[in-house]
Scaffold this active site. Structure first.
Site, PDB file in Angstrom:
ATOM      1  N   GLY A 129      -9.071  -6.734  -3.187  1.00  0.00           N
ATOM      2  CA  GLY A 129     -10.210  -6.223  -2.149  1.00  0.00           C
ATOM      3  C   GLY A 129     -10.779  -5.152  -2.926  1.00  0.00           C
ATOM      4  O   GLY A 129     -11.894  -5.365  -3.427  1.00  0.00           O
ATOM      5  N   GLN A 176      -1.500   2.888   7.557  1.00  0.00           N
ATOM      6  CA  GLN A 176      -0.348   2.806   7.919  1.00  0.00           C
ATOM      7  C   GLN A 176       0.399   3.572   6.778  1.00  0.00           C
ATOM      8  O   GLN A 176       1.542   4.212   6.811  1.00  0.00           O
ATOM      9  CB  GLN A 176       0.439   1.281   7.899  1.00  0.00           C
ATOM     10  CG  GLN A 176      -0.247   0.611   9.324  1.00  0.00           C
ATOM     11  CD  GLN A 176       0.407  -0.782   9.401  1.00  0.00           C
ATOM     12  OE1 GLN A 176       1.365  -0.789   9.927  1.00  0.00           O
ATOM     13  NE2 GLN A 176      -0.424  -1.692   9.085  1.00  0.00           N
ATOM     14  N   GLY A 203      -7.339  -2.212  -6.405  1.00  0.00           N
ATOM     15  CA  GLY A 203      -5.927  -1.443  -6.789  1.00  0.00           C
ATOM     16  C   GLY A 203      -4.946  -2.062  -7.348  1.00  0.00           C
ATOM     17  O   GLY A 203      -4.242  -1.895  -8.237  1.00  0.00           O
ATOM     18  N   ASN A 246      -3.770  -1.749   6.455  1.00  0.00           N
ATOM     19  CA  ASN A 246      -2.582  -1.447   5.891  1.00  0.00           C
ATOM     20  C   ASN A 246      -2.378  -0.132   5.076  1.00  0.00           C
ATOM     21  O   ASN A 246      -1.396   0.635   4.978  1.00  0.00           O
ATOM     22  CB  ASN A 246      -2.344  -2.656   4.442  1.00  0.00           C
ATOM     23  CG  ASN A 246      -1.767  -3.927   5.370  1.00  0.00           C
ATOM     24  OD1 ASN A 246      -1.172  -3.860   6.252  1.00  0.00           O
ATOM     25  ND2 ASN A 246      -2.100  -5.046   4.669  1.00  0.00           N
ATOM     26  N   LYS A 304       0.865  -1.071  -0.187  1.00  0.00           N
ATOM     27  CA  LYS A 304      -0.172  -0.099  -0.067  1.00  0.00           C
ATOM     28  C   LYS A 304       0.798   1.329  -0.118  1.00  0.00           C
ATOM     29  O   LYS A 304       0.446   2.365  -0.370  1.00  0.00           O
ATOM     30  CB  LYS A 304      -0.908  -0.089   1.354  1.00  0.00           C
ATOM     31  CG  LYS A 304      -2.078  -0.979   1.294  1.00  0.00           C
ATOM     32  CD  LYS A 304      -3.026  -0.550   0.155  1.00  0.00           C
ATOM     33  CE  LYS A 304      -4.320  -1.471   0.319  1.00  0.00           C
ATOM     34  NZ  LYS A 304      -5.372  -0.990  -0.558  1.00  0.00           N
ATOM     35  N   SER A 344      -8.754  -0.363   6.521  1.00  0.00           N
ATOM     36  CA  SER A 344      -9.001  -1.285   7.703  1.00  0.00           C
ATOM     37  C   SER A 344      -7.569  -1.659   7.943  1.00  0.00           C
ATOM     38  O   SER A 344      -7.558  -2.549   8.977  1.00  0.00           O
ATOM     39  CB  SER A 344      -9.510  -2.682   6.753  1.00  0.00           C
ATOM     40  OG  SER A 344      -8.506  -2.934   5.646  1.00  0.00           O
TER      41      SER A 344
END
Length: 329
Positions: free
Chosen positions: A179, A84, A182, A81, A53, A79
């Site tokens: 997910g 962060q 991306g 990653n 990410k 959620s």
């Protein structure tokens, strides 16, 4: 909007390269012997903040800075990653970050997000968090860094495969988790541009199969409630308008049950000696399904998207011993 090109991904890679790690390509000779094919892994679990990410968040924020659009604050909903990644990128670039998330965020990911200096705003549900970030972006005039539904994010994520293809060759298929879409979108763009015959495979939790439902119906479908899956990194409610067309262009898409997610998480941790998230391990189940229909030896690149797991999730993964059953086709 114009479509993303390999040149865009190459530019993104040059932009973010000073800030990221070039993660290694690794493999397990034992796994390759058992399966009769060559599986190589791009270890983004070893990336800064422990996940791919970082690439998309940095690309979007650095590009905005170059164009004078970054300002003094960024906001995001995530959620874990992505949270962060945005927090770390904001710290590097010297701007304030506020992250909106559901209360079920991994404790490890929440702690890291706050360690990097971001403010963490928790809601009861992911849907509430997503609504809050929309309002915050409009109210504060802050730069909204979405987790997947933006061309700059997709372009940044495409640098994973772009980089991997420079580290290894003769790849016949690429597999990645899905997910919001991306990573798989960027992977598809980079793979097909470099080698048009490469097969690109997506994997999604059966319990969070909004993308599979969307592909079956031909329009984006949204889950009504937060899914309870081991693969929390792929527990998005819906894919994006930007990513869905790329999902429709995939060569294979697989819905993976919880037992298979736990199975491959255990085996990859054991074979590769890496801390691998269930979301990244999930892709191996898709690869095995795809390999069953291949008549010649294949070389498959699997993207290990992250390695952030808290104690509770680890307990769930290792609730049963799957190492008694060796991998096979």
């Amino acid at each position: 909007m114009p479509s993303i090109t390999l040149s865009d991904i190459e530019t993104a890679h040059t932009r973010i390269k000073p800030y990221i790690s070039q993660t290694p390509i690794i493999k397990s000779s034992l796994l390759n012997e058992w399966l009769g094919h060559e599986i190589v892994f791009k270890a983004e679990c070893l990336q800064k903040t422990g996940a791919f990410k970082m690439r998309g968040a940095l690309n979007m924020m650095l590009k905005a800075k170059q164009e004078g659009r970054l300002g003094n604050e960024v906001v995001a909903s995530s959620s874990g990653n992505h949270a962060q990644a945005v927090a770390y990128a904001a710290q590097v670039l010297g701007v304030k970050a506020t992250i909106y998330s559901a209360k079920n965020i991994s404790t490890v990911k929440a702690a890291a997000t706050q360690y990097y200096g971001a403010t963490l705003d928790l809601s009861n549900t992911r849907k509430e968090a997503d609504q809050k970030v929309k309002e915050a972006a409009q109210k504060n005039g802050a730069l909204w860094v979405p987790p997947f539904n933006h061309q700059d994010i997709i372009t940044g994520q495409g640098t994973v495969v772009f980089e991997a293809m420079q580290q290894t060759d003769k790849i016949s298929a690429v597999a990645a988790p899905v997910g919001g879409g991306g990573l798989i979108s960027g992977s598809l763009i980079a793979s097909k541009a470099i080698s048009p015959n490469i097969q690109v495979l997506g994997a999604e939790p059966l319990l969070a199969n909004d993308a599979a439902q969307s592909l079956r119906t031909g329009s984006i479908q949204s889950l009504t409630a937060q899914p309870n899956t081991l693969a929390d990194g792929a527990a998005t409610l819906a894919v994006g308008q930007e990513t869905f067309p790329y999902l429709q262009a995939l060569d294979g898409f697989y819905e993976i049950d919880e037992q298979q997610i736990a199975y491959w998480c255990q085996w990859l941790q054991h074979l590769l000696k890496l801390h691998v998230e269930p979301t990244s391990a999930m892709s191996m189940a898709a690869v095995v399904n795809w390999l069953k229909n291949q008549t010649t030896r294949q070389k498959v690149l699997v993207i290990l998207s992250g390695g952030n797991i808290d104690y509770q999730k680890m307990q769930q993964i290792w609730q049963f011993n799957h190492l008694e059953n060796m991998p096979s086709l």
